[in-house]
Design an enzyme around this catalytic site. Sequence first.
Site, mmCIF file in Angstrom:
data_model
loop_
_atom_site.group_PDB
_atom_site.id
_atom_site.type_symbol
_atom_site.label_atom_id
_atom_site.label_comp_id
_atom_site.label_asym_id
_atom_site.label_seq_id
_atom_site.Cartn_x
_atom_site.Cartn_y
_atom_site.Cartn_z
ATOM 1 N N CYS A 1 -3.003 8.319 2.835
ATOM 2 C CA CYS A 1 -2.085 9.074 1.998
ATOM 3 C C CYS A 1 -1.740 8.285 0.734
ATOM 4 O O CYS A 1 -1.306 7.142 0.806
ATOM 5 C CB CYS A 1 -0.813 9.366 2.787
ATOM 6 S SG CYS A 1 0.405 10.209 1.805
ATOM 7 N N ASN B 1 -9.470 5.711 6.310
ATOM 8 C CA ASN B 1 -10.480 5.694 7.348
ATOM 9 C C ASN B 1 -10.933 4.264 7.582
ATOM 10 O O ASN B 1 -10.818 3.400 6.716
ATOM 11 C CB ASN B 1 -11.702 6.508 6.893
ATOM 12 C CG ASN B 1 -11.397 7.981 6.769
ATOM 13 O OD1 ASN B 1 -11.379 8.708 7.739
ATOM 14 N ND2 ASN B 1 -11.145 8.419 5.547
ATOM 15 N N HIS C 1 -13.799 9.701 14.770
ATOM 16 C CA HIS C 1 -13.324 9.563 13.386
ATOM 17 C C HIS C 1 -11.985 8.816 13.435
ATOM 18 O O HIS C 1 -10.951 9.414 13.745
ATOM 19 C CB HIS C 1 -13.178 10.977 12.810
ATOM 20 C CG HIS C 1 -12.710 11.046 11.384
ATOM 21 N ND1 HIS C 1 -13.541 11.428 10.360
ATOM 22 C CD2 HIS C 1 -11.503 10.809 10.815
ATOM 23 C CE1 HIS C 1 -12.868 11.429 9.213
ATOM 24 N NE2 HIS C 1 -11.624 11.054 9.472
ATOM 25 N N ARG D 1 -15.778 12.441 0.100
ATOM 26 C CA ARG D 1 -14.956 13.640 0.239
ATOM 27 C C ARG D 1 -13.619 13.270 0.890
ATOM 28 O O ARG D 1 -12.583 13.259 0.239
ATOM 29 C CB ARG D 1 -15.701 14.717 1.071
ATOM 30 C CG ARG D 1 -15.154 16.138 0.925
ATOM 31 C CD ARG D 1 -13.867 16.436 1.648
ATOM 32 N NE ARG D 1 -13.942 16.155 3.082
ATOM 33 C CZ ARG D 1 -12.885 16.167 3.875
ATOM 34 N NH1 ARG D 1 -11.684 16.462 3.392
ATOM 35 N NH2 ARG D 1 -13.004 15.868 5.164
ATOM 36 N N ASP D 2 -13.632 12.926 2.173
ATOM 37 C CA ASP D 2 -12.401 12.641 2.902
ATOM 38 C C ASP D 2 -11.653 11.479 2.250
ATOM 39 O O ASP D 2 -10.420 11.462 2.193
ATOM 40 C CB ASP D 2 -12.755 12.304 4.355
ATOM 41 C CG ASP D 2 -11.535 12.268 5.274
ATOM 42 O OD1 ASP D 2 -10.476 12.776 4.871
ATOM 43 O OD2 ASP D 2 -11.648 11.723 6.382
ATOM 44 N N HIS E 1 -8.963 6.149 11.878
ATOM 45 C CA HIS E 1 -8.282 5.547 10.730
ATOM 46 C C HIS E 1 -7.777 4.177 11.168
ATOM 47 O O HIS E 1 -7.487 3.965 12.346
ATOM 48 C CB HIS E 1 -7.119 6.433 10.271
ATOM 49 C CG HIS E 1 -7.576 7.642 9.509
ATOM 50 N ND1 HIS E 1 -7.027 8.023 8.317
ATOM 51 C CD2 HIS E 1 -8.550 8.541 9.762
ATOM 52 C CE1 HIS E 1 -7.635 9.112 7.865
ATOM 53 N NE2 HIS E 1 -8.558 9.453 8.729
#
Lengths: 287, 287
Positions: free
Chosen positions: B239, B248, B206, B15-16, B208
């Site tokens: 992005c 991530n 979470h 998803r992410d 990145h």
Amino acid sequence: MIFPKEVEVIEVGPRDGLQNEPNLIPLEKKKKLIKMLSEAGFSRIETASFVHPKWVPQMANSEEMAEYSRELAITYLALTPNQKALERAIAVQAPQIAVFIGATETFNRKNINRSIDQSLEECKDLFERAKKANLWIRGYVSMAFSCPYEGEVAFEKVRYVCDELIRLGADEISIGDTTGKANPKAVYERFSRLRDLYPHTTFVAHFHDTEKMALANVVAAMQAGITKFDSSIGGLGGCPYSPGATGNVATEELVHMLEQMGCSTNLDLHKLREASRFAKTLSSRIQ
Amino acid sequence: MIFPKEVEVIEVGPRDGLQNEPNLIPLEKKKKLIKMLSEAGFSRIETASFVHPKWVPQMANSEEMAEYSRELAITYLALTPNQKALERAIAVQAPQIAVFIGATETFNRKNINRSIDQSLEECKDLFERAKKANLWIRGYVSMAFSCPYEGEVAFEKVRYVCDELIRLGADEISIGDTTGKANPKAVYERFSRLRDLYPHTTFVAHFHDTEKMALANVVAAMQAGITKFDSSIGGLGGCPYSPGATGNVATEELVHMLEQMGCSTNLDLHKLREASRFAKTLSSRIQ
């Protein structure tokens, strides 16, 4: 957690980073690199290796590099693995010398064709002579976590080499994760034990970023009291024959993290990034 | 240092990681990805988003993905930012839902065209209804360290959103370093404060890997007691319009480090690496 106010970053790119570069780099470009690094604020840079040029042709012009380092007022480190190399270092009045010993018998034999004890025996004479000439001595312990031939390396092997190097009078010991396989837990445990065993010895952590854990390892080493780290501009180094393998932790990434954490390095990150861009043009391995 | 015996890694790649992928990925390939991830041993995977397909066309087939997740017995997370989305989640009996709130007013307005308080007001009804339908709720706090519009984010802003999400009944809060600018010191301090303020709340970190600090941040978060981490297979995400920007933290790199440190994840690293190779074929950004 411990986040030291000040950290020393020692740049090893011009020697450790470039020595395996298969294409000979013109002296003028190497000079330009150390000039850029000097302008970024380093107090110490490893710029020379007095290994016989037959073995490391890339370092053949180390006398010129030493001379130029002096002109730039860089306190430079010069690799001097034997008496011949030491003579060359003394001839140019190198301020700091460095010797390498592998923590494993197999690596040491494959790398320099000597047993660990033979290497240490050689260090004895070498250190005595270096001290008489007022040279400051760094001992590198390579393969201090894992070895390409012997796999995981027992702490006792690292301890044995440290014991001897300290007894012989090394001023500083750089513990090298040469294969880049160390993890933060092993780093914390190993450096904590070293600190407890040798509270008066200066240890440096030398990480490779092969498995992306180098910066995590830096944070773990800090928790064991380490405040000195080797790094290589642009991540130079590593093996030229395995394109995917990364080299030393990249100076600019290390310094960026340290500065973000409020650990002062006295280095100019903007100038480091410029130097990194230039360093990468010298490497056949980094895009 | 703290190295927990067991760590939960929550896979958010499907998803992410994929939602911003500019090329529409065929349903069959997305199914194959979550099958591979399921076989690698994940207990939780974020596989669906019920955001209107007009906004995120990549997620248009979330009902099919939810259905397939159920077939594979995956406890899946589905993004449900509004009542319409929640209705779709309830219709497929999604086990876990997730909502996003930005820690900064500017990001929240630019991202979902609402003030933080309007978003929280919407969460109130949404959480009530979700709880009646027995759905388990994750609240994401985005931009919890820095924001592309407001720069560094004060802890009080993160605290405000956490306060409200917890009061409304979130079962778990995922603290997102959405810009990838967090450093280990900030991570340790922020998660320590959250743990002290909300000792009974489950927090997830979470990260990145934009500035290469993700794994170092994981180690720092552990020192503040965190044992749950989001990650994305192959490092999917980020992005699509800035090719250099990483997404991530990559699941396989995270799991490798954790396992090396003796923190069990109950995941099969070999299968994760296979899934990573496949995931990268779905991405236009990763080579």
